[in-house]
Design an enzyme around this catalytic site. Structure first.
Site, short mmCIF file in Angstrom:
data_model
loop_
_atom_site.label_atom_id
_atom_site.label_comp_id
_atom_site.label_asym_id
_atom_site.label_seq_id
_atom_site.Cartn_x
_atom_site.Cartn_y
_atom_site.Cartn_z
N ASP A 142 -1.07 1.29 -4.68
CA ASP A 142 -1.96 0.24 -5.17
C ASP A 142 -3.37 0.76 -5.43
O ASP A 142 -4.29 -0.01 -5.67
CB ASP A 142 -1.99 -0.94 -4.21
CG ASP A 142 -2.56 -0.60 -2.85
OD1 ASP A 142 -2.39 0.54 -2.39
OD2 ASP A 142 -3.20 -1.49 -2.23
N SER A 152 0.82 -1.20 0.00
CA SER A 152 0.00 0.00 0.00
C SER A 152 0.87 1.26 0.00
O SER A 152 1.65 1.47 -0.90
CB SER A 152 -0.97 -0.03 1.18
OG SER A 152 -1.91 1.01 1.10
N ASP A 177 -5.85 2.11 -3.76
CA ASP A 177 -7.06 1.87 -2.96
C ASP A 177 -7.38 3.06 -2.06
O ASP A 177 -8.47 3.12 -1.48
CB ASP A 177 -6.96 0.57 -2.16
CG ASP A 177 -5.83 0.54 -1.15
OD1 ASP A 177 -5.02 1.50 -1.11
OD2 ASP A 177 -5.74 -0.44 -0.39
N ASP A 234 -2.66 6.29 -3.81
CA ASP A 234 -1.46 5.63 -3.30
C ASP A 234 -0.99 4.55 -4.28
O ASP A 234 -1.64 4.32 -5.31
CB ASP A 234 -1.70 5.08 -1.89
CG ASP A 234 -2.72 3.95 -1.87
OD1 ASP A 234 -3.52 3.84 -2.82
OD2 ASP A 234 -2.74 3.19 -0.89
#
Length: 644
Positions: free
Chosen positions: A361, A207, A363, A359
């Site tokens: 990834d 993340s 999400d 960010d």
């Protein structure tokens, strides 16, 4: 490893400088042929006498936390590397084989309001994802895991390597692997698991963590992150692994055990994102940056699909870069105002109405807005919204638009974690939604709540303070592309000569002003976990009667499910999932409070403060000051415990 280094390790172990577990693991990792790739790093640590790092890396093993497995990369059983990823994949393979063998592949854990029933197809725009044929572990093509496991990865260093290692291990265990042809977002992985009716999913990502970290997140057949007790079951399977079975990735492709997911799935995913739209306004100038991550495959693609023609990109940050080299200390986190630095420069150059940042990834989504008097000529801290404010804006926009269109469901569900602003829950109740407002930290609990809904209930919106939002149950994890609704909201406001700051001010005037602040107390190193446990125990054993000069009304301990009223000394039970969380309230409503909890991904105790004008009359300046004074006092209290 030469005899000198081995004798040095043994001496450290005998003297108690290293634990026996760390010493044994060090010798094993230094001698096994299959771990030769890490030998130089280990030798360097031993030669440098870095026993703290050696103890931390070799003295324990990775286990599931708030976001699955997440750790620094490097050698050792407590670091992310091909060995520990292989162990995780082998443990997952054992779990999936057992799950499908029991015929319960469509059942994954337990949601708060009932069983989690997974691997089901959605029923249209904004639907609740109900349906499915209950075939469980049916084996239609002779493989152990015919329904397959979906694997995805982000742009971090080693993410593709770890994804292919995962695929090779799963395939060697006879499990069909469905893997993307390049990096994708975490919510795209969640969607794919549901859409392909897979048995599970794996996302390789850490993340928004520092660039030296990576992670292994597991998703159930419902498309949500695994929750207790399933995460513990997978961890136990990992620890039972004696041999990691693996085949070469290219051999897996040739054999058909590993298959590439077709581009048509991307099209279906972007179609779902574009169906979130609630209005036709597109006359807005925005800047978007994926912060070197995967957001161009989701957020940008959705903006294009919806016809946003005035989008400007931060060119340097569109480039995938696992070092996140244009960001301060490599921190690609839209929760941090500093992450907007280049985006704000671009916004000032083009005269943008807002900036969006996701960010690595994709999400999480962040948003920055110009100030009415200074435009973009202000600090990132002044220009960026926090996660609570974004959640409040999205909640109000979605519900007001649906109400105006007559599309609010008869039984709509709103979810938030308990550290997230109560203002969003107050708004949701005002629109007649049913509310779950005390979920443990981690968006996986929102996914579990969705999956546990009664049949006649429809999920509408979920939010968490760390910039996680979801507005469509066909995805079961937070989705950065929900930020396209901010662009839409800004476009509608612009038509009326207003901004999102004006909209937020109106919300405060209607429902009350809320101020949320958060800070952490770090307890790193090998002893960190023990000291964190001790700090939480001390707060439980001797709860403070006053914090920041204000009397504490109640202490709510979510670990034991009890609330102690400090005014009367009475104890009452508290509903909700058990979690290592303490809540100190300063009002009957509990809107003004401070929460302490250990982080699931970092060696810290996090303190969250909320102060609300609905509890305490005062100006915004006064409420802001109250929040800061409570937080400072709580941090001082924790630091005092830390020093003892």
């Amino acid at each position: 490893m030469n005899e000198h280094r081995v004798s040095r390790i043994n001496a450290w172990t005998e003297d108690g400088i290293l634990s026996r577990a760390a010493g044994d693991a060090l010798v094993q990792w230094s001698s096994e042929p299959g771990l030769a790739a890490y030998r130089d790093e280990i030798d360097a640590l031993v030669d440098a006498g870095d026993t703290d790092e050696l103890e931390d890396a070799f003295g324990s093993v990775l286990s599931f936390g708030t976001g699955g497995i997440r750790s620094r990369m490097g050698p050792g059983p407590n670091r992310l590397n091909t060995r520990t990823v292989g162990l995780a994949a082998q443990g997952l393979a054992r779990y999936v084989i057992g799950m499908l063998g029991r015929g319960d592949g469509d059942r994954e854990g337990a949601g708060r309001h009932g069983d989690r029933v997974g691997a089901r197809e959605g029923d249209g725009h904004g639907g609740d994802g109900r349906g499915g044929d209950g075939r469980g572990g049916e084996n239609r093509c002779g493989l152990v895991g015919a329904r397959g496991v979906v694997v995805a990865w982000d742009t971090r260093r080693n993410s593709e390597l770890f994804a292919k290692e995962t695929a090779g291990v799963l395939a060697a265990n006879g499990i069909q692997v469905l893997i993307f042809d390049g990096f994708r977002s975490t919510p795209a992985l969640s969607f794919a698991v549901r859409e392909l009716r897979a048995a599970a999913g794996v996302m390789i990502s850490a993340s928004h963590n520092p660039p030296g970290d990576n992670g292994f997140k597991v998703y159930g057949p419902d498309g949500g992150q695994v929750v207790a007790p399933r995460d513990g079951d997978i961890t136990r399977e990992m620890r039972r692994v004696g041999e990691i079975r693996r085949i070469d990735y290219e051999d897996g492709l040739r054999s058909g055990l590993i298959r590439i997911i077709g581009r048509d799935l991307d099209e279906r995913y972007i179609g779902v994102l574009s169906e979130m739209t609630l209005a036709g306004g597109r006359d807005v100038r925005l800047v978007y940056t994926p912060l070197h991550g995967v957001g161009m495959t989701s957020v940008s693609a959705a903006l294009d699909e919806l016809g946003y023609g005035d989008v400007h990109y931060v060119d340097e940050q569109v480039v995938p870069d696992g070092a996140f080299s244009t960001l301060d200390h490599g921190i690609a986190n839209p929760e941090k105002p500093a992450a907007f630095r280049l985006g704000l420069i671009t916004a000032a150059e083009v005269g943008a109405d807002l900036v969006l940042a996701s960010d690595p990834d994709a999400d999480r989504i962040g948003c920055a807005l110009p100030l009415p008097d200074r435009g973009w000529e202000a600090s990132p801290e002044e220009l960026s919204l926090n996660g609570h404010q974004i959640g409040v804006l999205l909640c109000h926009y979605i519900l007001s638009r649906k109400q105006a269109a007559g599309t609010l469901p008869p039984r709509g569900l709103f979810c938030k974690t308990l550290v997230t602003s109560d203002l969003a829950a107050i708004i949701a109740r005002s629109f007649g939604l049913e509310v779950i407002d005390d979920l443990p930290v981690g968006f996986k609990h929102v996914g579990a709540a969705i999956d546990g809904m009664p049949q006649d209930m429809t999920f509408v919106f979920g939010t968490e303070e760390s910039h996680g939002y979801l507005a469509d149950a066909r995805i079961r994890d937070k989705e950065a592309a929900t930020g396209i609704l901010l662009a839409e909201y800004a476009a509608l406001a612009k038509e009326e000569g207003r901004t999102l700051r004006d909209e937020l001010d109106d919300i405060y005037r209607t429902y009350g002003y809320f101020r949320e602040v958060q800070r952490s107390v770090a307890l790193p190193g090998a002893e960190g976990a023990r000291r964190i446990e001790g700090m939480m125990a001390a707060l439980r054993e001797t709860p403070p009667e006053r914090i920041g000069g204000r009397a504490v009304c109640r202490v709510i301990d979510r670990q034991c499910g009890q609330a102690l009223d400090l005014r009367t000394g009475t104890t009452t039970p508290v509903d909700g999932d058990r979690a290592d969380i303490l809540i100190f309230t300063f009002s009957e409503s509990g809107h003004t409070r401070v929460i302490a909890r250990p982080s699931g991904t970092e060696p810290t105790v996090k303190c969250y403060v909320s102060a609300a004008s609905v509890d305490i009359a005062g100006t915004r300046v006064a409420i802001d000051g109250l929040a800061e004074s409570i937080l400072s006092a709580m941090i001082d209290l924790c630091e005092g415990i830390k020093r003892t």
